[in-house]
Design a protein around this motif. Structure first.
Motif, mmCIF file in Angstrom:
data_model
loop_
_atom_site.group_PDB
_atom_site.id
_atom_site.type_symbol
_atom_site.label_atom_id
_atom_site.label_comp_id
_atom_site.label_asym_id
_atom_site.label_seq_id
_atom_site.Cartn_x
_atom_site.Cartn_y
_atom_site.Cartn_z
ATOM 1 N N ARG A 77 3.983 -41.182 -4.825
ATOM 2 C CA ARG A 77 4.870 -42.231 -5.338
ATOM 3 C C ARG A 77 4.185 -43.592 -5.281
ATOM 4 O O ARG A 77 3.216 -43.802 -4.542
ATOM 5 N N ARG A 273 6.679 -43.217 -10.846
ATOM 6 C CA ARG A 273 8.120 -43.201 -11.092
ATOM 7 C C ARG A 273 8.424 -42.677 -12.491
ATOM 8 O O ARG A 273 9.385 -41.929 -12.677
ATOM 9 N N ASP A 274 7.640 -43.063 -13.486
ATOM 10 C CA ASP A 274 7.826 -42.526 -14.838
ATOM 11 C C ASP A 274 7.785 -41.006 -14.816
ATOM 12 O O ASP A 274 8.614 -40.318 -15.428
ATOM 13 N N GLU A 276 8.105 -38.843 -12.223
ATOM 14 C CA GLU A 276 9.182 -38.207 -11.466
ATOM 15 C C GLU A 276 10.511 -38.312 -12.209
ATOM 16 O O GLU A 276 11.287 -37.347 -12.258
ATOM 17 N N ALA A 277 10.779 -39.479 -12.797
ATOM 18 C CA ALA A 277 12.030 -39.653 -13.535
ATOM 19 C C ALA A 277 12.083 -38.735 -14.753
ATOM 20 O O ALA A 277 13.145 -38.176 -15.084
ATOM 21 N N GLU A 280 12.997 -35.306 -13.552
ATOM 22 C CA GLU A 280 14.421 -35.180 -13.234
ATOM 23 C C GLU A 280 15.280 -35.155 -14.502
ATOM 24 O O GLU A 280 16.313 -34.482 -14.539
ATOM 25 N N GLU A 281 14.845 -35.864 -15.547
ATOM 26 C CA GLU A 281 15.573 -35.793 -16.812
ATOM 27 C C GLU A 281 15.451 -34.397 -17.420
ATOM 28 O O GLU A 281 16.414 -33.861 -17.987
ATOM 29 N N ARG A 300 6.061 -33.999 -4.293
ATOM 30 C CA ARG A 300 6.219 -35.449 -4.474
ATOM 31 C C ARG A 300 6.285 -36.072 -3.094
ATOM 32 O O ARG A 300 7.158 -35.741 -2.302
ATOM 33 N N PRO A 304 8.765 -44.955 -2.697
ATOM 34 C CA PRO A 304 8.840 -45.674 -3.969
ATOM 35 C C PRO A 304 8.335 -47.099 -3.808
ATOM 36 O O PRO A 304 8.291 -47.636 -2.696
ATOM 37 N N ASP A 308 11.824 -50.890 -7.034
ATOM 38 C CA ASP A 308 12.107 -49.867 -8.034
ATOM 39 C C ASP A 308 13.447 -49.202 -7.737
ATOM 40 O O ASP A 308 13.769 -48.910 -6.575
ATOM 41 N N VAL A 311 14.943 -42.768 -8.126
ATOM 42 C CA VAL A 311 15.031 -41.736 -9.160
ATOM 43 C C VAL A 311 16.231 -40.839 -8.836
ATOM 44 O O VAL A 311 16.360 -40.315 -7.732
#
Length: 317
Positions: A77, A273-274, A276-277, A280-281, A300, A304, A308, A311
Motif C-alpha cells: 500500500r 490504492r488504484d 486495490e480499489a 474491490e470493484e 495486500r 494506506p 487517502d 478502500v
C-alpha cells in the motif's frame, strides 16, 4: 509525509547491529512487480542465515517484521510498510541437487529451481517455471500452476521464528491447502527440500517450454501481480470476472487485463490504492452478478497513504 517516513530515524537506532545491510526509508515500488506502493520503514538484507537469526533474536519484540521476496504476488500500500522489511537475497539463493532431492534457499527463483532440476534430469518440478516468485513465497502460499503445486513435492521446509530459533517443518507441519499455508506469518521460511523423480531431460525441457508458451499466450507479463483472486470451488475467477463485464475495466492507472481478466495491471501511473480499489470493484460486480465472493490471492500489506480514503470492500471476505 507518511507515518513510515516520520518514524524511520527512530526505529533504525533501536535495531541490533548486523553484517548485512539496514536501510531507512527504502523505496519498495521498484522491487514489486506492480511497480507501485510506499517505502519500508527499515529494509534489512541479511548476509546469511546466521545474520538473520541473530537479528531476530536481538530485535525489539514490538517491532513488526515483514518478509518480501521478489514481490510478484504482492501489493504494498502507498503509505508503506511499518517496522522492518526483510528481503532474502544473496545468501539465500543457492540451489543444490542430491540424488532426487533439490535443496533451494528461500530467495531462489522458482524458475531457476525448475531449470536446475531440468539440467539434472529431475522431473516433477516443471510447474515451478510457471510460478512467478521465489521458493519462500511458494511455500507461504502453496503455489501451484499447470498441474502441480508445492504440497506435492515438498520434503521439508527450513525456517526461523521470531526469536531466531531454527525450525525444520515437515509436510504435516505446513498445513498446506489451496493457495494457503498454516504456518504463522511470524515464521520466516529460509529454504526447502523438494523431491523430483528421474526423467528424460529433453521431455522435461519440452514441458518447461510448453509452460512458457502457454503463459505468454494467456497472461500479461508487465506490471502485474499475477493471479488476483483464487478460483472458487468448481469455477474459475476469470470466467466470473468476464461474465460480470469487468474485462478491460479501469480505475485510475489500474486496469483489468484484456488478455486475462484475473490479472490487474498498472498501465503506467497506478497507485497501490488504484489497484486495490479496482480489485474491490471487481469483487463487487462479481458478487452482484453471480453471488460469488471472490477472495484475494494477491497479498495486500502495509498502510494506506495519509489522507487517502479507505478502500471499501466489494464483497464479503
Amino acid at each position: 509525509m507518511n507515518a513510515v517516513a516520520r518514524t524511520t530515524s527512530h526505529l533504525i537506532d533501536r535495531l541490533p547491529p548486523v553484517r548485512g545491510r539496514l536501510t531507512a526509508g527504502a523505496p519498495l515500488a521498484s522491487v514489486t512487480w506492480f511497480r507501485a506502493g510506499g517505502p519500508a520503514e527499515v529494509l534489512f538484507r541479511p548476509a546469511d542465515l546466521d545474520d538473520l537469526a541473530g537479528f531476530l533474536a536481538a530485535a525489539p519484540e514490538d517491532v513488526p517484521i515483514t518478509v518480501l521476496g521478489v514481490a510478484s504476488n504482492l501489493l504494498v500500500r502507498d503509505g508503506g510498510i511499518p517496522g522492518v522489511v526483510i528481503r532474502l537475497l544473496r545468501g539465500f539463493t543457492d540451489i543444490a541437487i542430491e540424488g532426487d532431492y533439490v535443496m533451494a534457499g528461500a530467495g531462489a527463483l522458482d524458475l531457476n529451481v525448475a531449470l536446475t532440476a531440468r539440467d539434472h534430469g529431475l522431473a516433477g518440478l516443471e510447474f515451478l517455471s510457471g510460478v512467478p516468485g521465489t521458493i519462500g513465497g511458494a511455500l507461504r502460499m502453496n503455489a501451484g500452476a499447470y498441474g502441480g503445486e508445492v504440497k506435492n513435492v515438498i520434503v521439508h521446509a527450513d525456517a526461523v521464528d521470531r526469536r531466531g530459533q531454527r525450525l525444520r517443518l515437515l509436510p504435516a507441519d505446513l498445513g498446506f491447502t489451496y493457495r494457503h499455508c498454516a504456518v504463522p506469518g511470524s515464521v520466516i521460511f529460509t529454504g526447502a527440500t523438494l523431491r523430483g523423480q528421474p526423467g528424460d531431460q529433453n521431455a522435461i525441457a519440452a514441458r518447461i517450454s510448453e509452460i512458457d508458451r502457454a503463459r505468454g499466450e494467456s497472461q500479461p507479463r508487465s506490471r502485474t501481480g499475477g493471479s488476483t483472486f483464487t478460483n472458487p470451488p468448481g469455477d474459475s475467477a476469470w470466467r466470473l470476472i468476464d461474465a460480470a463485464g469487468c474485462r478491460g475495466l479501469r480505475m485510475g492507472g489500474a486496469q483489468v487485463s484484456e488478455k486475462h481478466c484475473n490479472f490487474l495491471i498498472n498501465t503506467g501511473e497506478a497507485t497501490a490504492r488504484d489497484i486495490e480499489a479496482l480489485g474491490e470493484e471487481v469483487r463487487r460486480r462479481v458478487y452482484q452478478t453471480s453471488g460469488v465472493a471472490l477472495h484475494w490471492e494477491i497479498m495486500r500489506i502495509g498502510a494506506p497513504r495519509a489522507g487517502d480514503a479507505p478502500v471499501v470492500p466489494g464483497a464479503p471476505s
